[in-house]
Scaffold this active site. Structure first.
Site, mmCIF file in Angstrom:
data_model
loop_
_atom_site.group_PDB
_atom_site.id
_atom_site.type_symbol
_atom_site.label_atom_id
_atom_site.label_comp_id
_atom_site.label_asym_id
_atom_site.label_seq_id
_atom_site.Cartn_x
_atom_site.Cartn_y
_atom_site.Cartn_z
ATOM 1 N N HIS A 153 -0.399 -5.518 -0.210
ATOM 2 C CA HIS A 153 0.508 -6.383 0.117
ATOM 3 C C HIS A 153 0.563 -7.631 -0.630
ATOM 4 O O HIS A 153 1.571 -7.866 -1.350
ATOM 5 C CB HIS A 153 0.822 -7.049 1.347
ATOM 6 C CG HIS A 153 -0.308 -7.666 1.983
ATOM 7 N ND1 HIS A 153 -1.394 -7.305 2.614
ATOM 8 C CD2 HIS A 153 -0.321 -9.079 2.404
ATOM 9 C CE1 HIS A 153 -2.260 -8.284 2.968
ATOM 10 N NE2 HIS A 153 -1.424 -9.525 2.922
ATOM 11 N N ASP A 154 -0.423 -8.119 -1.105
ATOM 12 C CA ASP A 154 -0.801 -9.402 -1.855
ATOM 13 C C ASP A 154 -1.340 -9.046 -3.417
ATOM 14 O O ASP A 154 -1.813 -9.934 -3.979
ATOM 15 C CB ASP A 154 -1.765 -10.309 -1.129
ATOM 16 C CG ASP A 154 -0.734 -11.406 -0.286
ATOM 17 O OD1 ASP A 154 0.387 -11.463 -0.443
ATOM 18 O OD2 ASP A 154 -1.532 -11.902 0.703
ATOM 19 N N HIS A 166 7.300 -8.067 2.026
ATOM 20 C CA HIS A 166 6.754 -8.548 3.215
ATOM 21 C C HIS A 166 6.635 -9.998 3.730
ATOM 22 O O HIS A 166 6.250 -10.340 4.530
ATOM 23 C CB HIS A 166 5.139 -8.281 2.981
ATOM 24 C CG HIS A 166 4.300 -8.995 1.613
ATOM 25 N ND1 HIS A 166 4.596 -8.887 0.609
ATOM 26 C CD2 HIS A 166 3.567 -10.031 2.010
ATOM 27 C CE1 HIS A 166 3.689 -9.749 0.079
ATOM 28 N NE2 HIS A 166 3.053 -10.508 0.936
ATOM 29 N N HIS A 167 7.441 -10.695 2.808
ATOM 30 C CA HIS A 167 7.569 -12.238 3.343
ATOM 31 C C HIS A 167 9.030 -12.490 3.813
ATOM 32 O O HIS A 167 9.297 -13.698 3.839
ATOM 33 C CB HIS A 167 7.339 -13.160 2.192
ATOM 34 C CG HIS A 167 5.894 -13.326 2.091
ATOM 35 N ND1 HIS A 167 4.835 -13.915 3.101
ATOM 36 C CD2 HIS A 167 5.031 -12.810 1.024
ATOM 37 C CE1 HIS A 167 3.843 -14.044 2.906
ATOM 38 N NE2 HIS A 167 3.632 -13.198 1.573
ATOM 39 N N LYS A 198 -0.791 -11.155 -6.188
ATOM 40 C CA LYS A 198 -1.650 -12.588 -6.508
ATOM 41 C C LYS A 198 -2.251 -12.586 -7.655
ATOM 42 O O LYS A 198 -2.631 -13.803 -8.200
ATOM 43 C CB LYS A 198 -2.328 -13.005 -5.299
ATOM 44 C CG LYS A 198 -1.338 -13.677 -4.013
ATOM 45 C CD LYS A 198 -1.841 -14.183 -2.931
ATOM 46 C CE LYS A 198 -1.310 -14.739 -1.800
ATOM 47 N NZ LYS A 198 -1.769 -14.782 -0.445
ATOM 48 N N HIS A 209 4.411 -13.752 -6.046
ATOM 49 C CA HIS A 209 3.453 -12.669 -6.000
ATOM 50 C C HIS A 209 4.001 -11.266 -5.398
ATOM 51 O O HIS A 209 3.436 -10.303 -5.792
ATOM 52 C CB HIS A 209 2.443 -12.983 -5.192
ATOM 53 C CG HIS A 209 2.692 -13.220 -3.858
ATOM 54 N ND1 HIS A 209 3.309 -14.367 -3.053
ATOM 55 C CD2 HIS A 209 2.224 -12.247 -2.762
ATOM 56 C CE1 HIS A 209 3.223 -13.976 -1.876
ATOM 57 N NE2 HIS A 209 2.512 -12.830 -1.585
ATOM 58 N N ASP A 244 0.812 -8.957 9.590
ATOM 59 C CA ASP A 244 0.106 -10.090 8.620
ATOM 60 C C ASP A 244 0.020 -11.548 9.496
ATOM 61 O O ASP A 244 -1.228 -12.010 9.531
ATOM 62 C CB ASP A 244 1.143 -10.287 7.554
ATOM 63 C CG ASP A 244 0.475 -10.922 6.361
ATOM 64 O OD1 ASP A 244 -0.839 -10.905 6.366
ATOM 65 O OD2 ASP A 244 1.062 -11.838 5.637
HETATM 66 FE FE FE2 Z 1 1.854 -12.434 0.710
HETATM 67 FE FE FE2 Z 2 -1.550 -11.428 4.106
#
Ligand code: FE2
Ligand code: FE2
Length: 382
Positions: free
Chosen positions: A225-226, A278-279, A229, A254, A307
């Site tokens: 998911h990240d 995801h955010h 970044k 990201h 999360d």
């Molecule tokens: Fe994230």
């Molecule tokens: Fe996370």
């Protein structure tokens, strides 16, 4: 009807044999004579005949004994029996023994030639039928052998493909592992967070009856998911203080960077949608697109709960881990605003023991495969 046919005429009276010979030869047949059943039987066994015309009463071996000895051969060599006048019982017995026809003496020779003609025609049909059956059986056997061969070949190809797929899967797993290590070494909140959310998300998704394909996407999407970044500069990612608005803009990217990275990889295309969203929030207040409700992909709605749960229940350099009950209460409070209420309901049905066991499982798995960890930097959850 192909000819000439070879006919065996069996009679103890030479005169009758002569008459039969003449008539049948005139019809184009080849004739062999025998004076009784015994001689006839010997000739049948040493030669090849298409038909037998036989008297019944004869010395040494009569016509019936001859037919009994012929047995099944009468199916391929039809027998026409010549009986004495008035002896109708004999005629019936002859038919019962497999004779094709009977002719009563004294006979008109045309009766014989007509009966012979019909018997030969019937024989021809029978032979063609047998031939047809044989060729059919042959074809079936050939096809079966062919199928077996093809099956074997397919089996071999399947085994080869299985091996290739296994290699491919292993190399995918290795690439994903490398990606996760890259994220975790730079940030990813706490150690093992990515792997834990993967296990929790799959656990929750299974309770929601998602398809096997969606389950794979959710698994990879959660793990990675990240990943975006990687594209956020250290100066922002690891900045100890508050981020400026401009830095926030970069940080939020990201999601888009991760999506761009994964959507190019065919087997991660589905996962890339989870990474992108995801955010997002159920009420539309999230990022990057601010979409709301069921517009947000199901996998992303599942993931965002997980999360948050893992962030709350994990120790950070700047805070202690919260109890599971506190995390549950917070998630319940945010149902309908941050999270999909239907999925929250299902999440709350997962018992504590399952969540604890999943965390312990990830920790023991990763502990075995990892080098000693570097000291963790204090970071925020984005
Ligand atoms: Fe994230
Ligand atoms: Fe996370």
């Amino acid at each position: 009807m192909p000819g000439p046919h070879h006919i065996l005429c069996v009679d103890d009276e030479p005169m009758i044999r002569e008459i039969l010979r003449e008539a049948l030869e005139q019809e184009g047949h080849r004739v062999t004579e025998a004076e009784n059943g015994k001689v006839a039987l010997d000739k049948v066994h040493s030669g090849s005949f298409d038909l037998i015309v036989t008297d019944v009463k004869m010395p040494v071996m009569d016509g019936f004994t001859l037919m009994k000895n012929l047995g099944d051969l009468t199916e391929q060599i039809p027998v026409v029996v010549i009986t004495s006048f008035g002896d109708i019982d004999v005629a019936v017995d002859a038919i019962r023994l497999g004779a094709y026809d009977y002719i009563v003496k004294p006979f008109n020779i045309s009766q014989v030639t007509i009966s012979v003609k019909r018997a030969l025609e019937r024989r021809q049909l029978l032979l063609e039928n047998i031939q047809y059956k044989k060729s059919l059986e042959h074809k079936v056997v050939e096809k079966t052998i062919d199928l077996i061969r093809k099956n074997k070949k397919l089996e071999q190809q399947a085994k080869l493909l299985e091996g290739l797929l296994r290699d491919l899967r292993e190399s995918y797993e290795a690439s994903l592992d490398a990606m996760v290590s890259a994220i975790e070494s730079r940030d990813c909140e706490t150690k093992h967070h990515c792997r834990r959310v993967q296990v929790y998300a799959v656990m929750l998704a299974q309770r929601l009856d998602v398809s096997p394909e969606q389950l794979v996407d959710i698994s990879y999407g959660s793990l990675l998911h990240d990943v975006g970044k990687i594209g956020v500069p250290d100066s922002i990612l690891l900045k100890p203080g508050k981020l400026t608005d401009a830095e926030w803009q970069v940080m939020r990217r990201h999601t888009i960077i991760g999506h761009q990275m994964l959507s190019k990889i065919k087997f991660l295309r589905g996962a890339s949608d989870i990474v992108l969203h995801h955010h997002e929030r159920w009420d539309g207040g999230g990022y990057p697109h601010g979409i709301a409700g069921e517009e947000i992909p199901l996998g992303a709605r599942i993931f965002s709960i997980i999360d948050t749960y893992d962030a709350m229940t994990s120790k950070r350099p700047y805070k202690e881990a919260l109890p599971i009950a506190t995390a549950r209460a917070e998630i319940e409070r945010c149902a309908g605003t941050q999270f999909d209420p239907r999925i929250v309901k299902e999440f709350l049905r997962i018992v504590d023991e399952d969540l604890i066991e999943a965390r312990a499982h990830v920790e023991s798995e990763t502990a075995m495969s990892e080098p000693p960890a570097a000291p963790t930097e204090p970071v925020r959850t984005f």
